[in-house]
Every structure is written in C-alpha cells, then in structure tokens.
Scaffold this active site. Structure first.
Site, PDB file in Angstrom:
ATOM      1  N   LYS A 266       0.851  -1.202   0.000  1.00 44.68           N
ATOM      2  CA  LYS A 266       0.000   0.000   0.000  1.00 44.68           C
ATOM      3  C   LYS A 266       0.880   1.242   0.000  1.00 44.68           C
ATOM      4  O   LYS A 266       1.707   1.426   0.893  1.00 44.68           O
ATOM      5  CB  LYS A 266      -0.919  -0.005   1.227  1.00 44.68           C
ATOM      6  CG  LYS A 266      -1.722   1.288   1.411  1.00 44.68           C
ATOM      7  CD  LYS A 266      -2.707   1.212   2.578  1.00 44.68           C
ATOM      8  CE  LYS A 266      -3.362   2.568   2.852  1.00 44.68           C
ATOM      9  NZ  LYS A 266      -4.278   2.551   4.018  1.00 44.68           N
ATOM     10  N   ASP A 271      -2.732  10.159   3.474  1.00 46.72           N
ATOM     11  CA  ASP A 271      -4.124   9.748   3.613  1.00 46.72           C
ATOM     12  C   ASP A 271      -4.889  10.779   4.438  1.00 46.72           C
ATOM     13  O   ASP A 271      -4.893  10.726   5.664  1.00 46.72           O
ATOM     14  CB  ASP A 271      -4.202   8.351   4.259  1.00 46.72           C
ATOM     15  CG  ASP A 271      -5.642   7.864   4.380  1.00 46.72           C
ATOM     16  OD1 ASP A 271      -6.528   8.491   3.768  1.00 46.72           O
ATOM     17  OD2 ASP A 271      -5.864   6.842   5.076  1.00 46.72           O
ATOM     18  N   LYS A 278     -10.509  12.760   7.565  1.00 42.23           N
ATOM     19  CA  LYS A 278     -10.123  12.360   8.917  1.00 42.23           C
ATOM     20  C   LYS A 278     -10.148  13.578   9.840  1.00 42.23           C
ATOM     21  O   LYS A 278      -9.829  14.680   9.402  1.00 42.23           O
ATOM     22  CB  LYS A 278      -8.684  11.822   8.914  1.00 42.23           C
ATOM     23  CG  LYS A 278      -8.516  10.444   8.333  1.00 42.23           C
ATOM     24  CD  LYS A 278      -7.046  10.027   8.396  1.00 42.23           C
ATOM     25  CE  LYS A 278      -6.827   8.671   7.753  1.00 42.23           C
ATOM     26  NZ  LYS A 278      -7.476   7.552   8.435  1.00 42.23           N
ATOM     27  N   ASP A 289       1.399   6.283   5.401  1.00 43.49           N
ATOM     28  CA  ASP A 289       0.466   5.337   4.789  1.00 43.49           C
ATOM     29  C   ASP A 289       1.015   4.663   3.527  1.00 43.49           C
ATOM     30  O   ASP A 289       0.309   3.902   2.873  1.00 43.49           O
ATOM     31  CB  ASP A 289      -0.864   6.061   4.502  1.00 43.49           C
ATOM     32  CG  ASP A 289      -2.075   5.174   4.703  1.00 43.49           C
ATOM     33  OD1 ASP A 289      -1.955   4.144   5.386  1.00 43.49           O
ATOM     34  OD2 ASP A 289      -3.140   5.505   4.147  1.00 43.49           O
ATOM     35  N   ASP A 348     -12.242   7.003   3.159  1.00 42.78           N
ATOM     36  CA  ASP A 348     -11.071   6.766   4.011  1.00 42.78           C
ATOM     37  C   ASP A 348     -10.688   5.284   4.047  1.00 42.78           C
ATOM     38  O   ASP A 348      -9.617   4.935   4.531  1.00 42.78           O
ATOM     39  CB  ASP A 348     -11.359   7.298   5.427  1.00 42.78           C
ATOM     40  CG  ASP A 348     -10.096   7.484   6.253  1.00 42.78           C
ATOM     41  OD1 ASP A 348      -8.995   7.441   5.664  1.00 42.78           O
ATOM     42  OD2 ASP A 348     -10.219   7.666   7.474  1.00 42.78           O
ATOM     43  N   GLU A 350      -9.497   3.631   1.724  1.00 47.85           N
ATOM     44  CA  GLU A 350      -8.918   3.717   0.384  1.00 47.85           C
ATOM     45  C   GLU A 350      -7.835   2.672   0.140  1.00 47.85           C
ATOM     46  O   GLU A 350      -7.574   2.299  -1.000  1.00 47.85           O
ATOM     47  CB  GLU A 350      -8.342   5.128   0.160  1.00 47.85           C
ATOM     48  CG  GLU A 350      -6.904   5.359   0.670  1.00 47.85           C
ATOM     49  CD  GLU A 350      -6.736   5.198   2.176  1.00 47.85           C
ATOM     50  OE1 GLU A 350      -7.752   5.286   2.901  1.00 47.85           O
ATOM     51  OE2 GLU A 350      -5.598   4.951   2.631  1.00 47.85           O
ATOM     52  N   ARG A 352      -7.657  -0.506   0.763  1.00 47.16           N
ATOM     53  CA  ARG A 352      -8.145  -1.754   0.166  1.00 47.16           C
ATOM     54  C   ARG A 352      -8.470  -1.577  -1.320  1.00 47.16           C
ATOM     55  O   ARG A 352      -8.450  -2.536  -2.085  1.00 47.16           O
ATOM     56  CB  ARG A 352      -9.346  -2.268   0.973  1.00 47.16           C
ATOM     57  CG  ARG A 352     -10.492  -1.315   1.049  1.00 47.16           C
ATOM     58  CD  ARG A 352     -11.472  -1.649   2.188  1.00 47.16           C
ATOM     59  NE  ARG A 352     -10.952  -1.234   3.504  1.00 47.16           N
ATOM     60  CZ  ARG A 352     -11.571  -1.461   4.658  1.00 47.16           C
ATOM     61  NH1 ARG A 352     -12.717  -2.129   4.679  1.00 47.16           N
ATOM     62  NH2 ARG A 352     -11.053  -1.070   5.792  1.00 47.16           N
TER      63      ARG A 352
HETATM   64  N1  BES Z   1      -4.456   4.526   6.633  1.00 43.27           N
HETATM   65  C1  BES Z   1      -5.591   4.228   7.421  1.00 43.27           C
HETATM   66  C2  BES Z   1      -5.302   3.219   8.529  1.00 43.27           C
HETATM   67  C3  BES Z   1      -4.341   3.644   9.600  1.00 43.27           C
HETATM   68  C4  BES Z   1      -4.803   4.110  10.809  1.00 43.27           C
HETATM   69  C5  BES Z   1      -2.972   3.487   9.425  1.00 43.27           C
HETATM   70  C6  BES Z   1      -3.910   4.456  11.805  1.00 43.27           C
HETATM   71  C7  BES Z   1      -2.082   3.840  10.421  1.00 43.27           C
HETATM   72  C8  BES Z   1      -2.542   4.319  11.622  1.00 43.27           C
HETATM   73  C9  BES Z   1      -6.705   3.663   6.541  1.00 43.27           C
HETATM   74  O1  BES Z   1      -6.718   4.102   5.241  1.00 43.27           O
HETATM   75  C10 BES Z   1      -8.006   4.045   7.139  1.00 43.27           C
HETATM   76  O2  BES Z   1      -8.274   5.213   7.190  1.00 43.27           O
HETATM   77  N2  BES Z   1      -8.783   3.071   7.552  1.00 43.27           N
HETATM   78  C11 BES Z   1     -10.071   3.321   8.128  1.00 43.27           C
HETATM   79  C12 BES Z   1     -11.018   2.291   7.592  1.00 43.27           C
HETATM   80  C13 BES Z   1     -12.449   2.523   7.967  1.00 43.27           C
HETATM   81  C14 BES Z   1     -12.981   3.768   7.280  1.00 43.27           C
HETATM   82  C15 BES Z   1     -13.259   1.311   7.584  1.00 43.27           C
HETATM   83  C16 BES Z   1      -9.931   3.185   9.642  1.00 43.27           C
HETATM   84  O3  BES Z   1      -9.197   2.309  10.104  1.00 43.27           O
HETATM   85  O4  BES Z   1     -10.549   3.979  10.340  1.00 43.27           O
HETATM   86 ZN    ZN Z   2      -4.935   4.705   4.479  1.00 46.28          ZN
HETATM   87 MN    MN Z   3      -7.776   5.915   5.000  1.00 43.01          MN
END
Ligand code: BES
Ligand code: ZN
Ligand code: MN
Length: 507
Positions: A266, A271, A278, A289, A348, A350, A352
């Site tokens: 990834k 992000d 966020k 990220d 968010d 993204e 996946r």
């Molecule tokens: N990049 C984030 C995940 C992340 C969180 C990485 C904290 C490092 C530290 C990812 O893209 C994300 O935002 N995931 C969301 C998914 C949700 C919207 C289903 C999350 O984990 O809140």
């Molecule tokens: Zn992310």
């Molecule tokens: Mn994200």
C-alpha cells in the site's frame, strides 16, 4: 533524497588494549540478584572493581540503559559503556536482545565515531545480530532542523570482539546484516519524508534511484496507462489529488529460482481520508500510509542484493488520498482491474481499493504465493497495539510469516478471516462495498482483500497472506532499542527472512 548510510563492521579477537576506539561496550543483564556483567575479555581485577560499583552507578541492566564511564587502562577505548540487555531468558542472550542492545547503544552514542562491542557471542548469528542492530540504531533521518549545531554524527565504525572472528561464515552473515539494515533504513527514510516531497511521481523516482546498480527491472505506470488499462482502484483513490497516481512494478529474477513470489504494498503517500475526511488528530501521522509499499520495494532490493535464488515481483500501489472537487464521493462505484465493482461508502477506506488492483495484477502472473503489506486499518492498532502487526490469510503462509518474523525480531500475530464478515461487505449497487462490519475491522478489511486473490495455473486460489502494519510501521512514541521515532521499516526483515526460509525449505 536519503542520506548515505556508511557504517563499517570489523570482527576482532585480539587484546582489547590494542584496539583503539572511542567507546568500548560491555553488556549488563538484569537479574533477581541485581545487575550482572556478561562475559567480556576484561581483566579479573577490572571486573571485580566494576562489579563493586554497579549499584552505586545506578546500573540496573535494564534494556536500553546506557551508562558511560571513563576509559580503562586495560582497553584502548576513550570511554567504557555499560549497556543493559534486560533479563536474559535461557542459557545465552537471544539474537533479538543483542540486536536491541547494539541498536540502543549506537542510537544513544551518536556523536561517537568508533564503537567496540565486547559482549558474549556464541554463534555467527549473534555477531550478525549485533551488526544489524548497530546499523539500525545508528539510523538518522536527514531532517530539516536548521540548528545544525545540535546534530550529532551517527556512529560510523563498529568493531565486534568475538572468538568467532575467523569463522568462514562470518563474511556472508555480516554482508546480510548490512544489506538488511540498509533496506530497513531506506524504508524509514521514505516514510519520514514529508508528503510534499514524497508523492506518487517522486516515490516512483525514488524506486528507480534506489534500484540503481541492482539486478532489478523497474516499470512505472503513469496515470494515462493506469486509466487506459483499467486500474480503477488506484485511479479512483488518486483522482482527488493534484498529484496523479503511479503503479511501480519492481522485478528481480534469478536463474536459479526455486519459487516465484509476489509482494503487494500500500503506497498512499498521504491519507487525508478524502471526502470522508479524517479528524485532525488522526491525520497527522498519515504520511506513513505508504510504509507497506516502501517495505515491499526495499525487500525486493535486499533480495536482489543478496542474490537469493527466487523470483520476486513487488507491486507498489501508489496514490495520494485527497478531498477536492474531483475526488471520489461516498456512494461512487469503482471498477477494479479485472472487472469487479466496488461501492465506495467511505473514502477513508482507500487502502483496500488500491490494494485490490495490485492483488489482481499480481495474481495474473500466477506466482506461487502473494504477500501484501499495508497500513490498512486503525482497527489493527486497537486489536494488537502499536508494535505488533496482524497477519491474516492462508494458514500455511501466515504461519511461515510468523516464524520468519520471530526469527527476524519483528512482532507479528495471526488473526482469523471469519467467513461471516463477508456479507457485511455486500452492496445494493455493486459487487462489494468498501466498508463492512466495524468490530474486528482489521479482519473485515482482510476479507475484502481476499476477494481479489486469483487462481493459480493449477486452478486453486493462490496462497496469500496479508500483513496489516498500521501500528508498527510508525513509532509515535520515544525511540527504543534499534527503533527510532517515526518510520520503523517494519516488515522488511520479516519478508527477507521469509524469502530465505522459502529457499531453505526447497534445498
Ligand atoms: N491509513 C488508514 C489506517 C491507519 C490508521 C494506518 C492508523 C495507520 C494508523 C486507513 O486508510 C483508514 O483510514 N482506515 C479506516 C477504515 C475505515 C474507514 C473502515 C480506519 O481504520 O478507520
Ligand atoms: Zn490509508
Ligand atoms: Mn484511510
């Protein structure tokens, strides 16, 4: 872009008085009866007087503790350093404890040029662990501080005292240690770069630059090619940014290959969350990220530098996730490479989406195994904390990755892929939605990825495992052992060890 890492290693088995250096390091373990100095070639008289002073000096033997003393007459070092290893479990100090001791030492001795370690080593792997830890601990990001007077130059010369100095296997083990440490450190630097400097096009440039001199082929797909060929996940995520996405394919092929591996990373260079933006506090670390893609890139480069008999292809799925008038909206539908459709309910989620394209592309080449690495979910951090990565997927591959991580000194823990999570990803308008069950969200994300793993030439689904490194990729806390603040280089050592295990098993 990245600072040249120049740390040299030498192993000696001579009188320490003849080895001139800036610091001589000996190890102190913690025990129920107080601190214990571990086997070191100092004179009995010196050891006796040191032992008598330990408590008064505040030496506990705790991991990360460094206590500096004036140099001793029976050594050629300017100072003596007592370095803690923590509690020693078993008959010998573990490789990881040595790695951490060496790293904690070089990290805290920045400003010191030449360091000699005189700590117990009973195997070549112990010497290599010291070298690796020392190189990892000496890492410094070429930061943009303007007060350069405060900067201390990293330790650049390491000498290891060991009775194994003449061992025929030592040279290869040290070479491996320095290749691996270089790969981890290069990963850290890519993560640490501000996203205004490291965006999709410059990440692709960095991949080319880091590959120079190595037997790898780097192919960069720009946004025109991605659009034309149907990489809908990467293009969709990247469409809100003024800096268009890239797909970087890094291939290493060996004439003696015993297996072919695909690694998918990834590479979200920042992000923001996109339109599903966020909150401020959750966004500050999001330059990390792209840590999965950086780890994949540097793993392929390390495997190439070591000349391992495998074929490895890295797929770096690179985009910037930004909100704008051109960004994807919640409820938009994307068509992933190969045709599956995904309703984007949360922009968010993204990672996946870009990984889906990468997994489909990797599958199309029928590798023996696919491993993906991603800072995929906040739920990973909730479940396993800041230092332990989750591994999900095929049980055999997951177990092999866990074993490789244990050997490498990285924390990885297996999590399930419960079937019942799949219906939570159903969408009324597309094949899948990009979000589902929130509880156990690390597993929901992995269940989503699983849908994009293709079949091999034998008609069976390609063995696959997914590493969620959201927590361990980035250290928001204080440095410890050989781990600095910010980018950690997580997963590189596990992946290199995994590849070595694949080679060893086929021998
Ligand atoms: N990049 C984030 C995940 C992340 C969180 C990485 C904290 C490092 C530290 C990812 O893209 C994300 O935002 N995931 C969301 C998914 C949700 C919207 C289903 C999350 O984990 O809140
Ligand atoms: Zn992310
Ligand atoms: Mn994200």
């Amino acid at each position: 872009m990245s600072a040249k890492e120049t740390i040299s290693f030498r192993v000696i088995n001579t009188d320490l008085a003849k080895a001139t250096s800036d610091a001589l390091v000996i190890a102190v373990a913690k025990s129920a009866d107080g601190p214990v100095i571990l086997d070191t070639p100092l004179s009995p008289a010196t050891l006796t007087s040191l032992k008598a002073s330990l408590s008064a000096l505040g030496v506990t033997g705790a991991a990360d503790q460094i206590v500096r003393l004036p140099g001793l007459p029976d050594t050629g070092a300017k100072i003596l350093v007592l370095a803690g290893v923590g509690t020693v479990k078993g008959a010998t100090v573990s490789e990881e404890a040595l790695r951490r001791l060496a790293g904690a030492t070089t990290r805290q001795l920045a400003g010191t040029n030449h360091v000699v370690f005189a700590v117990p080593t009973t195997a070549v792997t112990h010497v290599a662990a010291l070298a690796e830890g020392a190189a990892l601990g000496a890492y410094q990001y070429a930061s943009m501080h303007t007060n350069t007077a405060a900067k201390q130059a990293p330790v650049s010369k390491v000498t290891i005292y060991s009775t194994l100095a003449k061992d025929p296997e030592l040279a290869a083990a040290l070479e491996r240690a320095s290749v691996v440490a270089k790969a981890v450190n290069a990963t850290r630097t890519l993560v640490n770069e501000p996203p205004s400097k490291l965006f999709p096009a410059t990440f692709a440039d960095a991949a080319r630059e880091l590959s120079k001199g190595l037997p790898v082929k780097v192919t960069v797909f720009d946004e025109k090619k991605l659009l034309k060929d149907g990489w809908g996940g990467i293009m969709g995520v990247g469409q809100g940014s003024s800096r268009p996405p890239r797909m970087v394919k890094v291939e290493y092929k060996s004439e003696r290959a015993v297996a072919s591996l695909a690694l998918v990373g990834k590479g979200i260079t920042f992000d923001s969350g996109g339109i599903s933006i966020k909150p401020g506090a959750g966004m500050v670390t999001m330059k990390c990220d792209m840590a999965g893609a950086a780890a994949v890139l540097n793993t392929v480069l390390a495997v190439a530098a070591l000349g391992l008999p495998v074929n490895v292809t890295g797929w770096l799925c690179i985009a910037e996730n930004m909100p704008s008038g051109t960004a994807i909206r919640p409820s938009d539908v994307l068509t992933i490479l190969g045709g599956k459709t995904v309703e984007v309910l949360n922009t968010d989620a993204e990672g996946r989406l870009v990984m889906a394209d990468g997994l489909v592309a990797a599958s199309a080449e029928f590798p023996d195994v696919i491993i993906d690495v991603a800072t995929l979910t906040g739920a990973q951090v909730v479940a396993l904390g800041h230092r332990t990565a989750g591994v999900m997927g095929d049980e055999g591959v997951s177990a092999a990755l866990k074993a490789a991580a244990d050997r490498a000194g990285e924390l990885v823990w297996p999590m399930p892929l419960p079937e019942e999570l799949r219906p939570s990803l159903d969408s009324p308008v597309a094949d899948m939605a990009n979000i589902g069950e929130r509880m156990g969200g690390m597993m929901t994300a992995a269940v989503f990825l699983q849908e994009f793993i293709g079949k091999g030439k034998d008609g069976e689904t390609i063995p696959w495992a997914h590493l969620d490194i959201a927590g361990p990729a980035f250290n928001e806390g204080a440095p410890y052992g050989y781990t600095p603040k910010q980018g950690t280089g997580m997963a590189v050592r596990t992946l290199v060890s995994y590849v070595e295990d694949v080679v060893a098993r086929s021998a």
